[in-house]
Design an enzyme around this catalytic site. Structure first.
Site, PDB file in Angstrom:
ATOM      1  N   TYR A 192      45.769 100.393 -26.557  1.00  0.00           N
ATOM      2  CA  TYR A 192      45.476 100.209 -27.986  1.00  0.00           C
ATOM      3  C   TYR A 192      45.220 101.590 -28.614  1.00  0.00           C
ATOM      4  CZ  TYR A 192      42.859  98.787 -32.138  1.00  0.00           C
ATOM      5  OH  TYR A 192      42.417  98.650 -33.418  1.00  0.00           O
ATOM      6  N   THR A 194      42.967 103.279 -30.024  1.00  0.00           N
ATOM      7  CA  THR A 194      41.784 104.110 -29.775  1.00  0.00           C
ATOM      8  C   THR A 194      41.639 104.536 -28.309  1.00  0.00           C
ATOM      9  OG1 THR A 194      40.450 102.169 -29.318  1.00  0.00           O
ATOM     10  CG2 THR A 194      40.447 102.960 -31.607  1.00  0.00           C
ATOM     11  N   LYS A 195      42.491 104.025 -27.441  1.00  0.00           N
ATOM     12  CA  LYS A 195      42.262 104.201 -25.997  1.00  0.00           C
ATOM     13  C   LYS A 195      42.659 105.602 -25.519  1.00  0.00           C
ATOM     14  CE  LYS A 195      40.514 100.145 -25.252  1.00  0.00           C
ATOM     15  NZ  LYS A 195      40.224  99.725 -26.625  1.00  0.00           N
ATOM     16  N   ASN A 196      42.275 105.939 -24.270  1.00  0.00           N
ATOM     17  CA  ASN A 196      42.469 107.303 -23.759  1.00  0.00           C
ATOM     18  C   ASN A 196      43.931 107.714 -23.722  1.00  0.00           C
ATOM     19  OD1 ASN A 196      39.744 107.050 -23.448  1.00  0.00           O
ATOM     20  ND2 ASN A 196      39.672 107.911 -21.384  1.00  0.00           N
ATOM     21  N   MET A 197      44.838 106.757 -23.553  1.00  0.00           N
ATOM     22  CA  MET A 197      46.259 107.002 -23.829  1.00  0.00           C
ATOM     23  C   MET A 197      46.773 105.788 -24.593  1.00  0.00           C
ATOM     24  SD  MET A 197      47.937 106.727 -20.031  1.00  0.00           S
ATOM     25  CE  MET A 197      49.467 105.828 -20.285  1.00  0.00           C
TER      26      MET A 197
END
Ligand SMILES: Cc1ncc(COP(=O)(O)O)c(C=O)c1O
Length: 397
Positions: A192, A194-197
């Protein structure tokens, strides 16, 4: 002392700092352009390549690209045969989809409280929540900190239960070198925005066995016996057959195009996240009105979310007033999460009330998530710290 922006003073910065901005660049754009030129947009060779490369990254064998982490959690329960009459245990301090998928299967959601210092599902409380109807445990690697998987897996194996890991926050999280998401029967990851990738919306799952992977792969695409891209390739024509009423949860090659480059950039993203975490840690350790989550030694934290805990008894404002004061200072903030058992659906269905899961409730009244992403400049980070200090200073008891 300068006036708070919420009271008409000047904010700590002129422009608004978003809680999150995705770090995507020309590499992702070029790869998407390549997909456009090839004429193949949906699940195809790039999805296959991403699955292979993500599996290598995780040190796992069986990975499937999906359109969300929620899809992975849901497919996990479906493939494990979870249905009416079954009970599934998870934490109340999570995003709604972790428990919603249990409800989709008409099973019973059973919450177990978190450890007060890490906000992770407390393995010490699991045994008491297990009944003859319990089938699955869904631990959530909250904020990117690994749950105590050795303890959870040992309880699961002793009691004959399955484990589906919610690794939405935990792409880089490891215990003794083993990636979170690879301990249970199924682990689900989120890509998603906002996620780290990220690829905007997307996810992947990791399955324990080849057999389970085949089942999950079929369920991911309508329950068909052949993937679309295999149907349309150069080999002899093959008809698909609908073997089971599956879902529409496949990853597109356009998503995989972005993820191939996000995966290459992940180590660099992590380096910057760690620098920001160190700076926040150093600054906030001097503010007695703030608490921090415990980080256990010997684990690798994915640092997806940076959480501060407000010591409300030392402050003259509540958490939501703190959020509003921060936003007025032009700093985007968030809350991960408000305890799920007190959301209307779960409260109405199960009759949950305040006091049922005291640690999750206490946390959900006092936690604040601060911006943590690789494109934050040093000045951005200092402005976040300045805003926290300013709001706290104005509201010291
Ligand atoms: C803990 C947790 N689980 C699951 C999800 C769902 O992920 P997705 O949006 O990829 O379905 C999220 C999303 O933010 C999350 O925070």
């Amino acid at each position: 002392m300068s006036k708070l922006a919420i009271d008409g003073g000047k904010p700590v910065r002129d422009d608004f700092l978003f809680f999150h901005r995705s770090s995507v660049g020309k590499e992702e754009l070029n790869e998407i352009e390549d997909s456009f030129k090839s004429g193949w947009l949906t699940t195809g060779p790039k999805t296959g390549l991403f699955e292979k490369r993500f599996a290598e990254y995780l040190g796992a064998e069986h990975v499937l690209g999906l359109n969300s982490c929620t899809a992975g959690l849901h497919l996990g329960l479906v493939a494990l045969g979870i249905g009416p009459g079954d009970e599934v245990i998870t934490t109340p301090l999570t995003f709604p989809s972790t428990a919603n998928v249990i409800e989709h299967q008409h099973a019973k959601t059973v919450f177990v409280d978190v450890e007060p210092d890490t906000l992770l599902l407390d393995p010490g409380l699991l045994e008491d929540a297990i009944t003859p109807a319990t089938e699955v445990i869904i631990p959530v690697h909250y904020a990117g900190h690994p749950c105590d998987m050795p303890a959870i897996m040992s309880i699961a194996s002793r009691r004959g239960l399955h484990v589906v890991e919610d690794a939405a926050h935990a792409i880089e999280a490891k215990i003794d070198g083993k990636h979170c998401g690879t301990f249970g029967d199924v682990g689900a990851f989120s890509f998603y925005a906002t996620k780290n990738m990220t690829c905007g919306e997307g996810g992947a799952l990791c399955a324990r066995s080849e057999e389970l992977l085949h089942k999950l792969a079929m369920l991911r695409l309508h329950g068909l016996s052949k993937d679309a891209w295999k149907r349309y390739d150069k080999g002899g024509f093959t008809h698909y057959e609908c073997v089971v009423p599956g879902y529409k949860y496949n990853m597109m090659d356009i998503q995989a195009a972005m993820l191939l480059h996000q995966l290459d950039k992940l180590a660099g993203f992590r380096k910057r996240r760690l620098e920001i975490v160190s700076r926040y840690d150093a600054a906030f350790s001097h503010i007695p009105e703030l608490g921090a989550l415990t980080r256990k030694p010997n684990v690798q934290h994915a640092h997806h979310i940076y959480v501060i805990l407000l010591n409300l008894d030392q402050l003259t404002l509540d958490r939501d007033e703190f959020l509003n004061a921060m936003q007025a200072e032009n700093i985007g903030v968030a809350v991960h999460f408000r305890a799920l058992h007190l959301h209307p659906y779960y409260q109405n269905k199960y009759g949950f009330k305040r006091g049922d899961f005291p640690y999750a409730e206490a946390a959900s009244d006092r936690i604040v998530s601060l911006p943590l992403y690789p494109s934050l400049s040093d000045d951005d980070v200092e402005s976040v710290i300045a805003a926290v200090e300013k709001v706290v200073k104005h509201h010291r008891r």
